[in-house]
Design a protein around this motif. Sequence first.
Motif, mmCIF file in Angstrom:
data_model
loop_
_atom_site.group_PDB
_atom_site.id
_atom_site.type_symbol
_atom_site.label_atom_id
_atom_site.label_comp_id
_atom_site.label_asym_id
_atom_site.label_seq_id
_atom_site.Cartn_x
_atom_site.Cartn_y
_atom_site.Cartn_z
ATOM 1 N N ILE A 159 39.052 27.417 28.788
ATOM 2 C CA ILE A 159 39.727 28.700 29.002
ATOM 3 C C ILE A 159 40.785 28.915 27.921
ATOM 4 N N LEU A 160 41.582 27.888 27.680
ATOM 5 C CA LEU A 160 42.651 28.012 26.679
ATOM 6 C C LEU A 160 42.099 28.214 25.274
ATOM 7 N N ASN A 161 40.935 27.621 24.968
ATOM 8 C CA ASN A 161 40.323 27.813 23.648
ATOM 9 C C ASN A 161 39.849 29.255 23.449
ATOM 10 N N GLN A 162 39.325 29.850 24.514
ATOM 11 C CA GLN A 162 38.818 31.223 24.427
ATOM 12 C C GLN A 162 39.938 32.259 24.544
ATOM 13 N N TRP A 163 40.856 32.037 25.482
ATOM 14 C CA TRP A 163 41.932 32.991 25.776
ATOM 15 C C TRP A 163 43.258 32.242 25.885
ATOM 16 N N PRO A 164 43.946 32.033 24.772
ATOM 17 C CA PRO A 164 45.197 31.260 24.787
ATOM 18 C C PRO A 164 46.283 31.849 25.694
ATOM 19 N N ASP A 165 46.283 33.158 25.889
ATOM 20 C CA ASP A 165 47.295 33.806 26.729
ATOM 21 C C ASP A 165 46.851 33.992 28.180
ATOM 22 N N PHE A 166 45.752 33.387 28.569
ATOM 23 C CA PHE A 166 45.178 33.579 29.908
ATOM 24 C C PHE A 166 46.202 33.349 31.008
ATOM 25 N N TYR A 167 46.965 32.284 30.903
ATOM 26 C CA TYR A 167 47.888 31.925 31.985
ATOM 27 C C TYR A 167 49.150 32.781 32.006
ATOM 28 N N LEU A 168 49.319 33.668 31.034
ATOM 29 C CA LEU A 168 50.401 34.641 31.095
ATOM 30 C C LEU A 168 50.052 35.814 32.012
ATOM 31 N N HIS A 169 48.751 36.009 32.272
ATOM 32 C CA HIS A 169 48.290 37.178 33.015
ATOM 33 C C HIS A 169 47.514 36.840 34.285
ATOM 34 N N VAL A 170 47.206 35.590 34.520
ATOM 35 C CA VAL A 170 46.306 35.216 35.599
ATOM 36 C C VAL A 170 46.864 35.547 36.981
ATOM 37 N N SER A 171 48.166 35.699 37.104
ATOM 38 C CA SER A 171 48.726 36.005 38.423
ATOM 39 C C SER A 171 48.212 37.350 38.931
ATOM 40 N N ASN A 172 48.120 38.356 38.077
ATOM 41 C CA ASN A 172 47.593 39.650 38.503
ATOM 42 C C ASN A 172 46.141 39.536 38.951
ATOM 43 N N PHE A 173 45.353 38.789 38.204
ATOM 44 C CA PHE A 173 43.962 38.545 38.574
ATOM 45 C C PHE A 173 43.883 37.905 39.957
ATOM 46 N N SER A 174 44.645 36.837 40.150
ATOM 47 C CA SER A 174 44.592 36.072 41.393
ATOM 48 C C SER A 174 45.093 36.862 42.587
ATOM 49 N N ILE A 175 46.225 37.531 42.424
ATOM 50 C CA ILE A 175 46.783 38.302 43.532
ATOM 51 C C ILE A 175 45.849 39.428 43.943
ATOM 52 N N SER A 176 45.290 40.135 42.972
ATOM 53 C CA SER A 176 44.353 41.223 43.279
ATOM 54 C C SER A 176 43.109 40.695 43.976
ATOM 55 N N TYR A 177 42.573 39.579 43.472
ATOM 56 C CA TYR A 177 41.379 39.006 44.092
ATOM 57 C C TYR A 177 41.656 38.594 45.543
ATOM 58 N N VAL A 178 42.731 37.851 45.755
ATOM 59 C CA VAL A 178 43.033 37.336 47.102
ATOM 60 C C VAL A 178 43.313 38.477 48.071
ATOM 61 N N MET A 179 44.036 39.493 47.621
ATOM 62 C CA MET A 179 44.327 40.628 48.511
ATOM 63 C C MET A 179 43.044 41.323 48.958
ATOM 64 N N LEU A 180 42.176 41.647 48.020
ATOM 65 C CA LEU A 180 40.962 42.380 48.381
ATOM 66 C C LEU A 180 39.954 41.492 49.090
ATOM 67 N N ALA A 181 39.725 40.293 48.590
ATOM 68 C CA ALA A 181 38.730 39.416 49.216
ATOM 69 C C ALA A 181 39.166 38.997 50.617
ATOM 70 N N GLY A 182 40.471 38.740 50.790
ATOM 71 C CA GLY A 182 40.957 38.323 52.104
ATOM 72 C C GLY A 182 40.774 39.398 53.147
ATOM 73 N N VAL A 183 41.258 40.586 52.858
ATOM 74 C CA VAL A 183 41.133 41.698 53.801
ATOM 75 C C VAL A 183 39.681 42.167 53.885
ATOM 76 N N GLY A 184 39.045 42.289 52.740
ATOM 77 C CA GLY A 184 37.675 42.800 52.706
ATOM 78 C C GLY A 184 36.677 41.934 53.445
ATOM 79 N N PHE A 185 36.851 40.623 53.391
ATOM 80 C CA PHE A 185 35.910 39.729 54.087
ATOM 81 C C PHE A 185 36.022 39.939 55.597
ATOM 82 N N ILE A 186 37.224 40.097 56.079
ATOM 83 C CA ILE A 186 37.413 40.375 57.506
ATOM 84 C C ILE A 186 36.805 41.730 57.849
#
Length: 139
Positions: free
Chosen positions: A40-67
């Motif tokens: 991941i770091l080789n492909q996208w060195p700044d990945f961990y600067l932005h991953v929180s938005n990815f994770s929060i959005s995924y967990v919010m939608l997948a958590g509620v949506g699965f129910i």
Amino acid sequence: MNAIKYTPKLAAAIAYLLLLVVVILLFSGRKIVSLRPDFILNQWPDFYLHVSNFSISYVMLAGVGFIWILMGIPSKFIVVCSVLLICCNFIYELWIPILNTPDIIDAYYGVLGTVLALCFLLFTKRFGLVTLKDEQSET
């Protein structure tokens, strides 16, 4: 009256948990360097600067949506929730500087997390559910 109309097939339940674990591990990689895969770091060195938005959005939608899909809520509500979440990502990243440095790349990561969760939910709704009545009549 039972609010749950469907039960997930074993593969859908395992996929839900695996995706959730992967997303949480990616989020944890922000603080724990040993959880940062080199590929991941080789492909996208700044990945961990932005991953929180990815994770929060995924967990919010997948958590509620699965129910919601287990309750039999129509797909259009999940799609509308996804669009609202995408809009919130852009609004927050472009116009709300509270606890945030405005960064459009963060919004794009949030969109990616939302789209991944939406695809998983729609796929699960189409192929990964069993009607609860069918499962009860077999036992």
